[in-house]
Motif scaffolding. Structure first.
Motif, mmCIF file in Angstrom:
data_model
loop_
_atom_site.group_PDB
_atom_site.id
_atom_site.type_symbol
_atom_site.label_atom_id
_atom_site.label_comp_id
_atom_site.label_asym_id
_atom_site.label_seq_id
_atom_site.Cartn_x
_atom_site.Cartn_y
_atom_site.Cartn_z
ATOM 1 N N ASP A 34 0.839 -1.199 0.000
ATOM 2 C CA ASP A 34 0.000 0.000 0.000
ATOM 3 C C ASP A 34 0.876 1.251 0.000
ATOM 4 O OD1 ASP A 34 -2.219 -1.586 0.047
ATOM 5 O OD2 ASP A 34 -2.487 -1.471 2.229
ATOM 6 N N GLY A 35 0.398 2.277 -0.736
ATOM 7 C CA GLY A 35 1.172 3.517 -0.806
ATOM 8 C C GLY A 35 2.186 3.532 -1.919
ATOM 9 N N THR B 7 2.778 2.992 -6.170
ATOM 10 C CA THR B 7 2.087 3.015 -7.458
ATOM 11 C C THR B 7 3.053 2.630 -8.555
ATOM 12 O OG1 THR B 7 0.643 4.793 -6.683
ATOM 13 C CG2 THR B 7 0.752 4.440 -9.061
#
Length: 818
Positions: A457-458, A460
């Motif tokens: 998560d966090g 990209t």
């Protein structure tokens, strides 16, 4: 006697009238006490001059009066017994007086003049006021098209004002009666109009009516009449009233009603929603389009507030205040670019609102709001934005969105925790060459899905171009630091992927960069990570490298060098050297243009120093254009040894056939240089010529028909080159120097070179050998049938002036083997 005199004086004072007498013989003037008081009020002390105290412009009037009184016409009887008068002003013009005088005769001669002077200033002012009032009343009646009337109920006689005579088109001197009026009433209205007037006469109840009049000139008009019964001067009932021509008013109202109806019809039929809201923001009325838009009928909508119609997620705020919009200097219209409404079924509807203030006839104020459904437009805009910010093949964010994301992250307080990983798939070109571009695309999509599903998560994943991925991390602390993240990403990209029925094993070289307290921009982090990736790739496949201070400094130097290269391109700061391509007899047939950079500080730089800089700075296309234009211009003036013109070969890497402007740029350069088309050779690497769309091949065929020749540069290095040779749209094949260098020593190099030459000859294509440096290489190549040769054995690349000297020498020396 004194009493009578006192009463006379008081009467004169009340009448503002004084008396005077003038003895003709002596010229003496006698003025009464009241007249002297009137002079005193004016501040004038009178003398024996009868004109004393009179306005200069009016003295001639009194002189005429005196002459008439003293004239002895007709035997002295013309003015005897007659009283003459004149009106004059005071000396300063603020008072008005009437002077009356008569002459007395004695022995047939005028012996005495006497008369009165009366102050009529207030009377004249009142008369003027009455005249002005009558004029204003007449003007008002004319403007209002209104006349007044009286009707003697006993005699039937009717008195009309002048204005009413004009409105009815009846002469003013014509005697009028009630029947005169009734005859003018439209035949269809006459009976009921007469009944109402008779009701007025009999019951003395005020009436009001509208009816049609047919004037004497035949024109039909509409009148509004009022009537009431009052007591006349003789105490008998008298009907009085007004009649007003309201034809234009009624016509305007009719037009307004029709216009209102057309507006109502338009509102009803218009495809956009329209609603009327009161000051409490409650919906009062709506058209069918708004009902359809919100999925409710009018009765369900009526009374709902603007807030109830708005979706909870909307943040556009309430409607503008009616008081604010009613301010004298305020805009009467307002626009809300986007408001989210909610249908009855809960579906969101995006609308653009156009708000206008509407005031009803009774003075109530409303909002008139037009609801334009922009849901589809918004979806289209979002789709276009997604298309502009995402990679078409993988659906990952593209370079534009990466820069936007980095810009926002680096403006946040946690900018020091941001990291960028630059990933390049190892040996990806091998997949494209061996399995084709479709297989390569399939592999790229599969890797994109692995990154999307496997990143913490966090983080990209994005695709910049080709086989390059970028990972953006918002907070390194949450993922265990940059080393942990790089290891995880490397693991995701080190995998085996089934592609076209084959299991393809891949890995990636990864470079990482963090701000490290600097004011680095998003572009800087991408550059640093890219430089670190190249550092990792130099260490071998599947390696990871973190951008160090030294690497960042080197990247900064590259940026500086890029700026200098850009400036050199703009100001013709580059140079070309030319290397001859000769036949078996040593005759120069072609010369390849090779770019050099005379750097102001570092001296003459070879292409392997600055071409990577040009590639990273997206300067390759401009560099190719400069080389093409400059080389053709130089070649156009070369001497022709033996009467045979020498062709010029230009190597293109950034300007390739797939470029929409490729053909135009080439044609413009040839036209500008004035060189024949058949003297131009365009060299491209094999990958630029494979899998070309039919449109691009057609463009290339058109250029070939005009004389241009295409050459495949560095042929033999691809994994499927020999298999694809027959599909390449080229007339010249250049054998790569790596196979030439091993001739005479490595049998495999000889086998590859011979196979390429044999296939080229079988397909009617000419063959050029690159990198010929020894006589043995030349003899072997000549033995297998190579057409032309290029290398240091014949000449190194030389500046234009030296190359002209080479051409002037004639055929170059051909060495013997040994």
């Amino acid at each position: 006697m004194e009493t009578e005199r006192a009463r006379l004086l008081e009467a004169q004072r009340l009448a503002r009238m004084g008396s005077w007498s003038y003895d003709v013989a002596s010229g003496a003037v006698h003025r009464s006490e009241v007249l002297l008081e009137m002079y005193a009020e004016l501040g004038v002390v009178p003398d024996d001059d009868l004109l004393c105290g009179v306005h200069p412009d009016d003295r001639g009037v009194l002189k005429d009066l005196r002459r008439k009184l003293l004239r002895l016409d007709d035997g002295g009887t013309a003015t005897e017994g007659r009283t003459l008068e004149a009106e004059v002003r005071s000396e300063v013009g603020d008072r008005v007086y009437v002077c009356r005088a008569r002459a007395e005769f004695e022995g047939g001669q005028v012996s005495l003049l006497h008369g009165t002077v009366q102050d009529v200033t207030e009377a004249r002012a009142l008369e003027r006021q009455l005249r002005d009032d009558r004029r204003r009343l007449a003007d008002a009646q004319k403007a209002a098209q209104l006349g007044v009337w009286e009707w003697n109920l006993q005699t039937g006689d009717v008195v009309w004002s002048d204005m009413l005579h004009e409105l009815f088109d009846v002469p003013r001197d014509e005697r009028t009666r009630y029947q005169s009026y009734l005859d003018l009433v439209h035949p269809d209205d006459r009976a009921w109009v007469d009944d109402l007037w008779q009701q007025l006469a009999n019951e003395e109840v005020p009436i009001q009516l509208e009816h049609r009049i047919v004037r004497r000139d035949g024109r039909q008009r509409v009148f509004r009449c009022y009537g009431v019964v009052v007591k006349g001067p003789d105490g008998l009932p008298l009907a009085v009233g007004t009649a007003q021509d309201i034809t234009e008013q009624r016509a305007a109202e009719t037009r307004m009603k029709r216009s209102s109806q057309r507006f109502a019809d338009l509102v009803s039929l218009t495809p956009v929603g329209i609603g009327l809201f009161d000051e409490g923001e409650r919906l009062v009325d709506a058209n069918d389009a708004l009902c359809d838009l919100l999925g409710m009928d009018l009765e369900q909508l009526r009374g709902m507030t603007a807030d109830r119609l708005t979706h909870p997620d909307d943040t556009s705020g309430g409607l503008p205040s009616i008081d604010e919009m009613s301010a004298p200097d305020a805009e009467r219209t307002h626009k809300v670019p986007q408001r989210i409404l909610v249908r009855r079924d809960g579906v969101q509807v995006y609308c653009e609102l156009h708000i206008a203030l509407s005031v009803q006839d009774d003075g109530r104020r409303f909002w008139l709001i037009v609801f334009q459904d922009i849901t589809e437009r918004r979806r289209t805009a979002e789709a276009l934005r997604h298309q502009a910010t995402h990679d078409e093949l993988t659906g990952l964010p593209n370079r534009a969105l990466v820069k936007e994301m980095l810009g926002e992250l680096l403006e946040s307080p946690d900018r020091s925790k941001v990291a960028v990983l630059f990933c390049d798939i190892d040996n990806f070109k091998r997949v494209n060459d061996s399995l084709g571009h479709d297989a390569g695309d399939e592999l790229l999509v599969a890797l994109a899905r692995r990154l999307e599903g496997g990143l913490p998560d966090g983080c990209t994943a994005a695709r910049l171009s080709g086989d390059e991925y970028v990972i953006i991390c918002e907070n390194l602390d949450r993922v265990g630091g940059v080393d942990a993240l790089a290891t995880r990403v490397a693991g995701l990209l080190r995998t085996a992927v089934p592609v076209h029925g084959q299991l393809v094993r891949v890995s990636a070289s990864i470079g990482a960069a963090v701000p490290n307290g600097s004011r680095a921009t998003g572009n800087d982090l991408l550059r640093f990570a890219d430089a670190a990736m190249f550092e990792a790739k130099r260490s071998g496949a599947g390696r990871v490298s973190l951008a160090s201070a030294a690497l960042i400094a080197s990247a900064d130097r590259q940026v500086h060098l890029e700026g200098q290269l850009r400036e050199a391109l703009q100001h013709d700061g580059l140079a070309l050297h030319f290397q001859p391509v000769v036949g078996v007899d040593g005759v120069v047939q072609t010369a390849e243009a090779l770019v050099r950079w005379p750097h102001p500080d570092r001296g003459l730089l070879p292409p392997d120093i600055f071409l990577p800089v040009a590639e990273q700075g997206d300067l390759m296309r401009e560099l190719d254009r400069w080389v093409l234009r400059t080389a053709l211009k130089e070649a156009s003036s070369w001497p022709e040894p033996g009467g045979k013109p020498v062709s010029v070969a230009v190597n293109l890497a950034g300007l390739v056939p797939g470029d929409p402007e490729f053909a135009d740029i080439v044609a413009d350069a040839i036209a500008e240089a004035g060189i024949p088309w058949d003297r131009v050779v365009l060299e491209l690497v094999e990958t630029a010529l494979v899998d070309l769309p039919s449109r691009v091949r057609q463009t290339m065929d058109e250029l070939v028909e005009r004389g241009i020749r295409f050459a495949v540069d560095d042929f033999g290095t691809g994994y499927s080159s020999l298999a694809r040779l027959k599909d390449l749209p080229a007339q010249i094949i250049k054998v790569d120097r790596r196979f030439v260098s091993g001739l005479g020593k490595d049998p495999s190099d000889f086998a590859v070179a011979k196979a390429v030459v044999d296939m080229a000859r079988a397909m009617d294509r000419r063959c050029v050998a690159e990198g010929v440096e020894t006589a043995t290489q030349f003899q072997v190549l000549r033995g297998i049938g190579v057409d032309t040769y290029q290398g240091w054995l014949f000449s190194r690349p030389v500046p234009p002036k030296e190359f002209r000297a080479v051409l002037a020498l004639g055929p170059l020396h051909i060495p013997r083997a040994g």
